[in-house]
Design an enzyme around this catalytic site. Structure first.
Site, mmCIF file in Angstrom:
data_model
loop_
_atom_site.group_PDB
_atom_site.id
_atom_site.type_symbol
_atom_site.label_atom_id
_atom_site.label_comp_id
_atom_site.label_asym_id
_atom_site.label_seq_id
_atom_site.Cartn_x
_atom_site.Cartn_y
_atom_site.Cartn_z
ATOM 1 N N THR A 48 0.809 -1.123 0.065
ATOM 2 C CA THR A 48 0.084 0.010 -0.023
ATOM 3 C C THR A 48 0.766 1.211 -0.103
ATOM 4 O O THR A 48 2.045 1.129 -0.237
ATOM 5 C CB THR A 48 -1.002 -0.036 1.196
ATOM 6 O OG1 THR A 48 -1.916 0.964 0.946
ATOM 7 C CG2 THR A 48 -0.231 0.017 2.397
ATOM 8 N N ASN A 49 0.307 2.464 0.351
ATOM 9 C CA ASN A 49 1.160 3.494 0.431
ATOM 10 C C ASN A 49 0.468 4.477 1.624
ATOM 11 O O ASN A 49 -0.326 3.965 2.293
ATOM 12 C CB ASN A 49 1.099 4.605 -0.994
ATOM 13 C CG ASN A 49 -0.588 4.662 -1.154
ATOM 14 O OD1 ASN A 49 -1.071 5.257 -0.571
ATOM 15 N ND2 ASN A 49 -0.984 4.080 -2.491
ATOM 16 N N ARG A 50 1.123 5.537 1.603
ATOM 17 C CA ARG A 50 0.832 6.488 2.936
ATOM 18 C C ARG A 50 -0.309 7.466 2.815
ATOM 19 O O ARG A 50 -0.791 8.158 3.592
ATOM 20 C CB ARG A 50 2.029 7.580 2.936
ATOM 21 C CG ARG A 50 3.284 7.001 3.490
ATOM 22 C CD ARG A 50 4.205 7.962 3.339
ATOM 23 N NE ARG A 50 5.644 7.399 3.843
ATOM 24 C CZ ARG A 50 5.950 7.291 5.164
ATOM 25 N NH1 ARG A 50 5.157 7.424 5.982
ATOM 26 N NH2 ARG A 50 7.301 6.517 5.315
ATOM 27 N N SER A 51 -1.465 7.223 1.772
ATOM 28 C CA SER A 51 -2.532 8.071 1.730
ATOM 29 C C SER A 51 -3.494 7.522 2.693
ATOM 30 O O SER A 51 -3.978 6.506 3.212
ATOM 31 C CB SER A 51 -3.147 7.675 0.229
ATOM 32 O OG SER A 51 -4.484 8.272 0.501
ATOM 33 N N ALA B 101 -4.995 7.499 -3.993
ATOM 34 C CA ALA B 101 -3.319 7.005 -4.346
ATOM 35 C C ALA B 101 -3.651 5.711 -4.710
ATOM 36 O O ALA B 101 -3.581 4.623 -4.037
ATOM 37 C CB ALA B 101 -2.730 7.454 -3.208
#
Ligand code: PMT
Length: 407
Positions: free
Chosen positions: A216-219, A282
């Site tokens: 995943t990512n930081r959103s 994101a």
């Protein structure tokens, strides 16, 4: 809204606690008075070691108060607490946050905070080590849960020559947030999106590696959720397609999704009936080609992860869009912001591309604030300086509104 002496001015208590950034509260005071706000300053005893009461006396709408016994009234805290349309504390020190979170009422400022039903905004400022201390973060979580708005500190030079996170937010951001909370923000367009059907995506997608792990990512979803809330407030019928666990604003319909494939299906379906589509999510660009069906075990050795590209949802929305439908994308960049945003605007076929430099302090992923530039397919460019994500959402919707009803 309370009006001071029937003047129609909103009444704001400006609390100042004992930090080196207390001098910036003078600028906050002056700007609020200039904006037509009645400002009642309340300093803690120790704040007077950093700023003199004479300066506030000269600039504010009424005399500074420090102790519970300063004015003729034996109950100044209830007068201030009940009169307030908003209480802002800038700077808020470690000690002040702890006393407020703990429900203490041992000086005029904490007593006023406990005695008010008005919205409260706190603007912490302290050294990085103090900001990162779990006690400080837990106190802030407690205050947020109780509905207090927090403008987190920025990065930069601190007292004693140190550099790091802990600087009081810029006075212009504090003033803009106060005015926005009082309903006096620059970008209030209530009703201008009445009946407009809007779909907004939010959050970072999760691409499974196996049943317990994912990429995943930081959103956090904050910017997308703020857009959905602002659009609803301005009259739109809003569907929010989100992978975030954040609550959605009242009146917003929610599709909860997890992966890029889920988000693609929901967005393509929902976009069919939409007048405006905004991709603030994101979406992961890559996902494991094959996800394990059972948990991978360390004893089996390090796995070879083979990745594949996810579908480009925004580009597909651009290919499929109906005439008249407004399409908005976001560009999260760390360098060459303008060039990359303009290239994405053209390649994805959108009307507006909202570019944020996610490497800048207080900008992009997970922050409560954002700073963006909105590029238009007509060559236009609108910079939106650092402000809350709610205010950024309104600035974006101002551009959307202009595209829907060109003058
Ligand atoms: O959620 P927050 O914590 O509040 O943070 C906000 C934010 C930083 C996530 C937001 O402001 C933002 O920049 N969103 C877009 C993030 C992103 O994926 O940017 P990108 O430049 O990689 O993608 C460009 C556009 O294509 C985006 O609109 C994205 O939604 C879309 N995209 C990307 C990949 C993909 N497979 N499909 C897509 O539709």
């Amino acid at each position: 809204m309370t009006s001071e002496g029937g003047s129609g001015k909103p009444f704001v208590v400006l609390g100042v606690s004992a930090g080196i950034a207390a001098y910036k509260a003078i600028e906050v005071c002056r700007r609020l008075v200039d904006a037509g706000v009645h400002v009642a300053p309340v300093l803690t005893e120790r704040a007077t070691r950093f700023v003199g009461r004479a300066t506030f006396d000269a600039l504010a709408s009424e005399r500074v108060q420090i102790g519970l016994w300063d004015e003729a009234s034996p109950i100044p805290h209830t007068r201030l607490g009940q009169s307030a349309d908003l209480v802002v504390v800038a700077p808020a020190t470690v000690d002040l946050l702890a006393r407020y979170a703990g429900g203490f009422a041992d000086d005029l400022l904490t007593t006023t905070l406990v005695a008010t039903a008005a919205p409260v905004l706190v603007c912490p400022a302290m050294h990085t080590e103090m900001w990162e201390h779990p006690a400080v973060q837990e106190n802030l979580d407690t205050l947020r849960r109780r509905g207090v708005t927090v403008i987190p500190p920025g990065d930069g030079r601190l007292a004693g020559g140190d550099v790091g996170t802990g600087r009081l937010a810029d006075p212009s951001l504090i003033v803009a947030t106060v005015l926005e909370m009082l309903g006096r923000g620059e970008a209030v367009g209530a009703g201008d999106l009445d009946g407009v059907r809007m779909v907004v995506s939010a959050g970072g997608t999760r691409e499974p590696i196996d049943p317990v792990r994912f990429i995943t990512n930081r959103s956090s979803g904050k910017q997308g959720h703020a857009l959905a809330a602002a659009a609803r407030r301005r009259g739109a019928e809003v569907v929010l397609v989100t992978s975030s666990a954040l609550p959605a604003a009242q009146g917003v319909e929610v599709d909860r999704v997890e992966t890029a494939a889920d988000m693609e299906a929901a967005m393509l379906h929902r976009a069919e009936a939409a007048d405006v589509v905004v991709m603030a999510a994101a979406v992961a660009d890559f996902r494991p080609k094959e996800a394990g069906t059972s948990k991978m075990h360390k004893s089996d050795g390090v796995p070879d992860l083979v990745l594949e590209a996810t579908p480009d949802i925004l580009a597909e929305l651009g290919r499929r869009r109906r005439p008249g439908q407004v399409l908005v994308g976001f560009a999260a960049e760390t360098e060459q912001l303008s060039d990359r945003a303009r290239a994405k605007l053209a390649s994805k076929g959108v009307d507006l591309m909202v570019a944020n430099d996610v490497s800048a302090p207080a900008v992009g992923f997970d922050h409560d604030t954002n700073e963006v530039t909105i590029f238009g397919a007509d060559g236009s460019m609108f910079p939106v300086a650092l402000r809350t994500k709610d205010a950024v959402a309104d600035a974006i919707l101002d551009r959307v509104s202009a595209l829907l009803s060109p003058s």
